[in-house]
Design an enzyme around this catalytic site. Structure first.
Site, PDB file in Angstrom:
ATOM      1  N   ASN A  55       0.876  -1.176   0.000  1.00 34.37           N
ATOM      2  CA  ASN A  55       0.000   0.000   0.000  1.00 34.37           C
ATOM      3  C   ASN A  55       0.910   1.222   0.000  1.00 34.37           C
ATOM      4  OD1 ASN A  55      -1.760   2.067   0.460  1.00 34.37           O
ATOM      5  ND2 ASN A  55      -2.449   1.370   2.480  1.00 34.37           N
ATOM      6  N   LYS A  67       0.165   4.220  -0.320  1.00 33.58           N
ATOM      7  CA  LYS A  67      -0.471   5.399   0.284  1.00 33.58           C
ATOM      8  C   LYS A  67      -0.248   6.632  -0.600  1.00 33.58           C
ATOM      9  CE  LYS A  67      -0.168   3.120   4.719  1.00 33.58           C
ATOM     10  NZ  LYS A  67      -0.089   3.194   6.170  1.00 33.58           N
ATOM     11  N   HIS A 100      -9.463   1.303   4.757  1.00 33.45           N
ATOM     12  CA  HIS A 100      -8.204   1.452   5.500  1.00 33.45           C
ATOM     13  C   HIS A 100      -8.435   2.394   6.682  1.00 33.45           C
ATOM     14  CE1 HIS A 100      -4.098   2.513   6.500  1.00 33.45           C
ATOM     15  NE2 HIS A 100      -3.733   1.417   5.866  1.00 33.45           N
ATOM     16  N   GLU A 136      -6.805   4.748   7.756  1.00 30.31           N
ATOM     17  CA  GLU A 136      -6.558   6.163   7.439  1.00 30.31           C
ATOM     18  C   GLU A 136      -7.769   6.786   6.745  1.00 30.31           C
ATOM     19  OE1 GLU A 136      -2.810   5.438   5.514  1.00 30.31           O
ATOM     20  OE2 GLU A 136      -1.985   4.868   7.466  1.00 30.31           O
ATOM     21  N   GLU A 194      -5.359  -4.880  10.415  1.00 26.91           N
ATOM     22  CA  GLU A 194      -4.335  -3.857  10.650  1.00 26.91           C
ATOM     23  C   GLU A 194      -4.645  -3.132  11.955  1.00 26.91           C
ATOM     24  OE1 GLU A 194      -2.337  -2.686   6.696  1.00 26.91           O
ATOM     25  OE2 GLU A 194      -4.001  -1.330   7.001  1.00 26.91           O
ATOM     26  N   GLY A 197       2.638   2.226  10.863  1.00 27.01           N
ATOM     27  CA  GLY A 197       3.641   3.282  10.774  1.00 27.01           C
ATOM     28  C   GLY A 197       4.346   3.607  12.074  1.00 27.01           C
ATOM     29  N   SER A 215       3.411  -2.184  10.343  1.00 28.96           N
ATOM     30  CA  SER A 215       4.849  -2.301  10.639  1.00 28.96           C
ATOM     31  C   SER A 215       5.416  -3.665  10.287  1.00 28.96           C
ATOM     32  CB  SER A 215       5.136  -1.947  12.101  1.00 28.96           C
ATOM     33  OG  SER A 215       4.794  -0.589  12.346  1.00 28.96           O
TER      34      SER A 215
HETATM   35  P1  13P Z   1       3.095   0.368   7.665  1.00 28.43           P
HETATM   36  O1  13P Z   1       3.614  -0.929   7.056  1.00 28.43           O
HETATM   37  O2  13P Z   1       3.834   1.581   7.201  1.00 28.43           O
HETATM   38  O3  13P Z   1       2.967   0.249   9.152  1.00 28.43           O
HETATM   39  O4  13P Z   1       1.603   0.561   7.091  1.00 28.43           O
HETATM   40  C1  13P Z   1       0.724  -0.508   7.144  1.00 28.43           C
HETATM   41  C2  13P Z   1      -0.485  -0.139   6.391  1.00 28.43           C
HETATM   42  O5  13P Z   1      -1.239   0.741   6.776  1.00 28.43           O
HETATM   43  C3  13P Z   1      -0.759  -0.880   5.144  1.00 28.43           C
HETATM   44  O6  13P Z   1      -2.033  -0.626   4.668  1.00 28.43           O
END
Ligand code: 13P
Length: 251
Positions: free
Chosen positions: A10, A12, A97, A99, A167, A173, A212
């Site tokens: 992803n 982002k 997601h 976010e 997740e 992150g 992560s």
């Molecule tokens: P990270 O791997 O940066 O923690 O992000 C995970 C994520 O949100 C994948 O959709």
């Protein structure tokens, strides 16, 4: 193996066109002469799906979107329909997601509607669920994830047109991950709930872990019985890290 692992990046809101094409070409190049024994997917920003799909043409790496609208077309300024993603070569779309749930107030009901739209357009919906840190601390992780799963899974979902990504919000992150026992517990609970909706087909449903995931922890996470791949953020932006994760899976 009933479930072939899916290793999904992803991206982002990262990268300009040249970065995205270079990353895609780097990943495709690492699939020669022998691709890793997993399904590979990258999800760039929607506006970069076209050049990324072109860069990946002829490689085993699939392309996906990060969101889609519930409607197939119409007066929705700035939004993108599932059929538009498909038209550019996408086969998957990430939905719900954390976010988007946070930044755009997306609810389970909305995510479910988007998943219906994705399926109608022929896309595999990757539905994201996960608890916040406060919810985990309050002992609510399983309850929250279960509610999100049941509220977000659309009618018509199958093990072929739907993937679940667990997740934990607090692991995204941050460099922090749940313990292996915690991940195993949640993934097992999701599969049990999926069994109620999909019956025996729940054994074919892929449940990814995200938050992560990196080369140093991927092997142990991907070895868990109900972890069928990863949804990777930061580490998916580096060819070496993404491919190291893909090669950590036993396939
Ligand atoms: P990270 O791997 O940066 O923690 O992000 C995970 C994520 O949100 C994948 O959709």
């Amino acid at each position: 193996m009933v479930r072939r692992p899916l290793i999904a990046g992803n991206w982002k809101m990262n990268g300009l066109k040249a970065d995205a094409v270079a990353l895609a070409k780097g990943i495709a190049g690492r699939c020669l002469p022998q691709p890793p024994p997993v399904d590979l997917l990258v999800c760039p920003p929607a506006i970069l799906i076209d050049p990324v799909a072109q860069a990946l043409a002829g490689s085993p790496v699939a392309v996906g979107g990060q969101d889609c609208h519930t409607q197939s077309s119409g007066a929705h300024t700035g939004d993108i329909a599932a059929a538009m993603l498909r038209d550019l070569g996408a086969s998957h779309v990430i939905l719900g997601h954390s976010e988007r749930r946070t930044d755009h107030g997306e609810t389970d009901a909305l995510v479910r509607e988007k998943a219906v739209a994705a399926h109608q357009a022929g896309l595999v919906a990757i539905i994201c669920i996960g608890e916040t840190e406060a919810e985990r601390d309050a002992g609510q992780a399983l309850a929250v994830v279960g509610k999100q799963f049941e509220g977000s899974l659309p009618p018509g979902a199958t093990a072929e047109n739907t993937v679940i990504a667990y997740e934990p919000v607090w692991a995204i992150g941050t460099g922090r991950t749940p313990t292996l026992a915690e991940v195993a517990e949640v993934h097992g609970a999701i599969r049990a709930l999926a069994g109620k909706q999909l019956g025996a087909a729940a054994q074919r449903l892929r449940i990814l872990y995200g938050g992560s995931m990196k080369p140093s922890n991927a092997r142990e996470l991907l070895a868990l019985a109900d972890v069928d791949g990863g949804l990777i953020g930061g580490a998916s932006l580096k060819v070496e890290d993404f491919m190291a994760i893909a090669l950590s899976s036993n396939g």
